[in-house]
Scaffold this motif. Structure first.
Motif, PDB file in Angstrom:
ATOM      1  N   PHE A 186       8.462 -12.709  -2.337  1.00 19.92           N
ATOM      2  CA  PHE A 186       8.871 -11.527  -1.575  1.00 19.92           C
ATOM      3  C   PHE A 186      10.238 -11.012  -2.014  1.00 19.92           C
ATOM      4  O   PHE A 186      10.479  -9.805  -2.000  1.00 19.92           O
ATOM      5  N   TYR A 189      10.171  -8.394  -4.885  1.00 29.90           N
ATOM      6  CA  TYR A 189       9.490  -7.089  -4.760  1.00 29.90           C
ATOM      7  C   TYR A 189      10.370  -6.105  -3.984  1.00 29.90           C
ATOM      8  O   TYR A 189      11.127  -6.518  -3.105  1.00 29.90           O
ATOM      9  N   THR A 192      11.112  -1.624   0.060  1.00 30.78           N
ATOM     10  CA  THR A 192      10.523  -0.387   0.588  1.00 30.78           C
ATOM     11  C   THR A 192       8.991  -0.411   0.593  1.00 30.78           C
ATOM     12  O   THR A 192       8.360   0.492   1.130  1.00 30.78           O
ATOM     13  N   LEU A 193       8.422  -1.444  -0.042  1.00 28.88           N
ATOM     14  CA  LEU A 193       6.951  -1.541  -0.032  1.00 28.88           C
ATOM     15  C   LEU A 193       6.448  -1.935   1.353  1.00 28.88           C
ATOM     16  O   LEU A 193       5.293  -1.728   1.692  1.00 28.88           O
ATOM     17  N   PHE A 194       7.327  -2.563   2.137  1.00 29.73           N
ATOM     18  CA  PHE A 194       6.884  -3.127   3.403  1.00 29.73           C
ATOM     19  C   PHE A 194       7.363  -2.290   4.591  1.00 29.73           C
ATOM     20  O   PHE A 194       8.486  -1.811   4.608  1.00 29.73           O
ATOM     21  N   GLY A 198       5.832  -6.166   8.316  1.00 32.47           N
ATOM     22  CA  GLY A 198       6.193  -6.755   7.027  1.00 32.47           C
ATOM     23  C   GLY A 198       7.693  -6.888   6.893  1.00 32.47           C
ATOM     24  O   GLY A 198       8.219  -7.963   6.559  1.00 32.47           O
ATOM     25  N   ILE A 201       9.178  -9.551   9.196  1.00 31.04           N
ATOM     26  CA  ILE A 201       8.983 -10.919   8.683  1.00 31.04           C
ATOM     27  C   ILE A 201      10.013 -11.226   7.591  1.00 31.04           C
ATOM     28  O   ILE A 201      10.617 -12.296   7.563  1.00 31.04           O
TER      29      ILE A 201
ATOM     30  N   ILE B  43      -0.313 -14.879   0.549  1.00 33.57           N
ATOM     31  CA  ILE B  43       0.991 -14.284   0.241  1.00 33.57           C
ATOM     32  C   ILE B  43       0.838 -13.244  -0.866  1.00 33.57           C
ATOM     33  O   ILE B  43       1.276 -12.100  -0.745  1.00 33.57           O
ATOM     34  N   TRP B  46      -1.264 -10.143   0.131  1.00 37.41           N
ATOM     35  CA  TRP B  46      -0.515  -9.271   1.056  1.00 37.41           C
ATOM     36  C   TRP B  46       0.485  -8.407   0.276  1.00 37.41           C
ATOM     37  O   TRP B  46       0.607  -7.197   0.527  1.00 37.41           O
ATOM     38  N   VAL B  47       1.179  -9.027  -0.674  1.00 39.25           N
ATOM     39  CA  VAL B  47       2.129  -8.262  -1.507  1.00 39.25           C
ATOM     40  C   VAL B  47       1.368  -7.182  -2.290  1.00 39.25           C
ATOM     41  O   VAL B  47       1.784  -6.021  -2.340  1.00 39.25           O
ATOM     42  N   ASN B  50       0.350  -4.162  -0.212  1.00 41.65           N
ATOM     43  CA  ASN B  50       1.494  -3.270   0.014  1.00 41.65           C
ATOM     44  C   ASN B  50       1.867  -2.498  -1.249  1.00 41.65           C
ATOM     45  O   ASN B  50       2.040  -1.278  -1.222  1.00 41.65           O
ATOM     46  N   LEU B  51       2.017  -3.226  -2.357  1.00 46.49           N
ATOM     47  CA  LEU B  51       2.452  -2.594  -3.607  1.00 46.49           C
ATOM     48  C   LEU B  51       1.495  -1.483  -4.046  1.00 46.49           C
ATOM     49  O   LEU B  51       1.913  -0.352  -4.316  1.00 46.49           O
ATOM     50  N   VAL B  54       1.095   1.638  -1.610  1.00 47.01           N
ATOM     51  CA  VAL B  54       2.216   2.565  -1.773  1.00 47.01           C
ATOM     52  C   VAL B  54       2.090   3.325  -3.094  1.00 47.01           C
ATOM     53  O   VAL B  54       2.305   4.541  -3.155  1.00 47.01           O
TER      54      VAL B  54
END
Lengths: 262, 273
Positions: A186, A189, A192-194, A198, A201, B43, B46-47, B50-51, B54
């Motif tokens: 995390f 990355y 701003t993606l979350f 999100g 967390i 994990i 989920w990333v 999101n990636l 967007v």
């Protein structure tokens, strides 16, 4: 008292370095290999931003800074306090006995007793990444040092906290592995993606934002509020980690595994 | 003569199948450990959700490189499941070389490398369903149902062949320990080739044309990209083309590993015992 502990720490780091130098080829292969490894990983972002240019205000330059600061903080952390990645195992296998039998601060001694050579590769790569991003002015260097120290403290404190759960769980090795994995993933990355949950967390349960995005923001543009945020987060996490480790230590028991360190 | 040959080759295969089965049962004894390992896929997925959500939104496109957002996420979930299910074979081989236990393994009545590969497949087979269930559940909730599952048996064949290619490359790296002892750096770099040129972080269809062509000619794409793409765009034609490519790399790498192994064992020096 403080001076005594710092001298002790310096002696430990010196001993770790001398030990690593005994196997110079292996040491260098780990350092250079890790730099190459990071460079190959970063190619993803080069390809990504070549195709998509900008994602919610993040471009390639922001990624260089983010990757740079995380690599410097993580690299310094595991190079100087390498046992943080194995603390749960040290607790589970009764190896704490050795440290408890010596008149030195237990946690400091355990963490600094091991050094990961690859951490030096991460650290060096991080510095190069920040240079490529163009942050090299004297005030930027001061911000990098600040950001890197906070990033390292947040990572070490979080890992100590999770690993210390082993005092209650018996064996927290898998939990620590997954938590460390999540923290690093995390942190690397763009924040701003979350959105919403999100983001919540990443600022609380898995405080990866304080290891990557917030220090990166501090480097991009100094702001007292960002610095205060980082300082507060690092302080709280560190206090929590020390508290949990000390409470856990009271519960610690083993089948006496005192032995001479090889 | 023919029947003797058939009998010996059957005995040969059954020996490694027994090793595979033993490892499979060994891993299944710890279901909690298997489930805990599946957290990693949650994990990463989920990333990715999101990636790429967007990114697709920022581009204002329904399709990138011929793939919709839903297909991209299902692709990445399968790619992660393939990688997270396989054990670190190179490390096992290198550990056996470094601690000298290879001396005891080499004189056993089996081929050391086939033994390692059987163990690798046994472990991967048990881990895959856990990763697929955990990752699949998250993607299904976030993105909707998977593409047509009718071709999934073909995908499983492609995954198995891909794993063997990966194990052969891992064996090449692991056997390097005969000369260098320390192989961590090679392992990291190979992992990054898989990440990028294998299509683990990004489908090769999103690459510029020249890079896609290079990546598709390398064995890494046959371990991850091929099976994952077959999963989201299933077709018999693609399966056949993929299998031909996989068999080509299996044979080439198999020869390479055999030669490397012979050279390595000749080089081997064990101290003490």
């Amino acid at each position: 008292m403080m001076k005594k502990e710092i001298t002790f720490l310096l002696h430990l780091w010196r001993a770790n370095l001398i030990a690593a130098m005994e196997f110079r080829v292996a040491f260098l292969s780990q350092v250079i290999g890790m730099m190459l490894n990071n460079a190959l990983y970063f190619l993803f972002w080069i390809i990504f931003f070549d195709r998509f240019q900008n994602v919610r205000g993040w471009g390639l330059n922001e990624m260089f800074i983010l990757f740079g600061i995380v690599a410097v903080g993580y690299g310094a952390g595991v190079f100087l306090f390498g046992n943080v990645m194995q603390l749960a195992d040290v607790i589970a296998t009764g190896k704490l006995d050795y440290y408890l039998s010596l008149p030195r601060p237990v946690l400091l001694h355990v963490l600094a007793s091991r050094s990961l050579s690859s951490g030096l590769g991460d650290f060096t790569y991080g510095i190069l990444s920040l240079l490529v991003a163009g942050v090299a002015s004297p005030d930027a260097i001061a911000r990098i040092i600040l950001g890197a120290i906070f990033s390292m403290i947040v990572f070490l404190a979080f890992m100590t906290l999770i690993n210390s759960l082993g005092f209650w769980m018996g064996n927290a090795t898998m939990l620590a592995f997954q938590a460390g994995n999540a923290m690093l993933t995390f942190a690397l990355y763009p924040i701003t993606l979350f959105d919403g949950t999100g983001k919540f967390i990443l600022f609380t349960i898995i405080p990866a934002a304080f290891m990557g995005a917030v220090p990166a923001e501090l480097i991009r543009a100094f702001d007292w509020f960002t610095l205060a945020q980082l300082f507060f987060a690092a302080l709280v996490l560190l206090a929590l980690a020390l508290f949990v480790f000390r409470r856990g230590l009271r519960r610690y028991e083993s089948g006496s595994a005192i032995q001479i360190q090889s | 003569m023919k029947s003797i040959l058939r009998f010996t080759s059957l005995r040969f295969a059954s020996k490694y199948f027994a090793i595979l089965k033993t490892q499979l049962l060994n891993t299944l004894i710890y279901p909690a450990d298997l489930a805990a390992r599946s957290v990693s896929i949650l994990i990463f997925v989920w990333v990715f959700i999101n990636l790429w959500s967007v990114t697709y939104r920022a581009m204002g496109q329904d399709q990138i490189g011929g793939m919709s957002l839903r297909e991209t996420i299902w692709y990445l979930m399968l790619a992660e499941a393939i990688v997270l299910s396989k054990p670190r074979l190179a490390q096992n081989i290198s550990a056996a070389v470094k601690d000298g236990s290879i001396a005891y393994l080499l004189n056993k009545p089996y081929n050391f490398l086939l033994y390692q590969i059987s163990i690798g497949i046994g472990e991967s087979i048990t881990r895959l369903p856990f990763n697929l269930i955990a990752g699949g559940a998250l993607v299904w909730m976030a993105m909707g149902p998977p593409p047509d599952l009718g071709a999934f048996p073909l995908v499983l064949i492609a995954i198995a062949l891909g794993w063997i290619i990966d194990f052969l490359i891992a064996a090449l790296i692991g056997l390097t320990a005969f000369m260098t002892e320390e192989i961590a750096a090679f392992e990291w770099i190979y992992a990054k080739f898989l990440l990028l040129l294998g299509g683990l972080l990004i489908p090769l269809d999103f690459f510029p044309a020249w890079l896609k062509q290079i990546a598709q000619a390398l064995p890494f794409a046959y371990t991850i990209y091929g099976p994952a793409r077959l999963f989201v765009h299933p077709s018999v034609e693609y399966f056949i083309a993929l299998s031909v490519g996989q068999l080509f790399w299996l044979i080439s790498l198999g020869i390479g590993v055999a030669l490397w192994y012979r050279k390595g064992t000749a080089w081997l020096t064990i101290n003490g015992g």
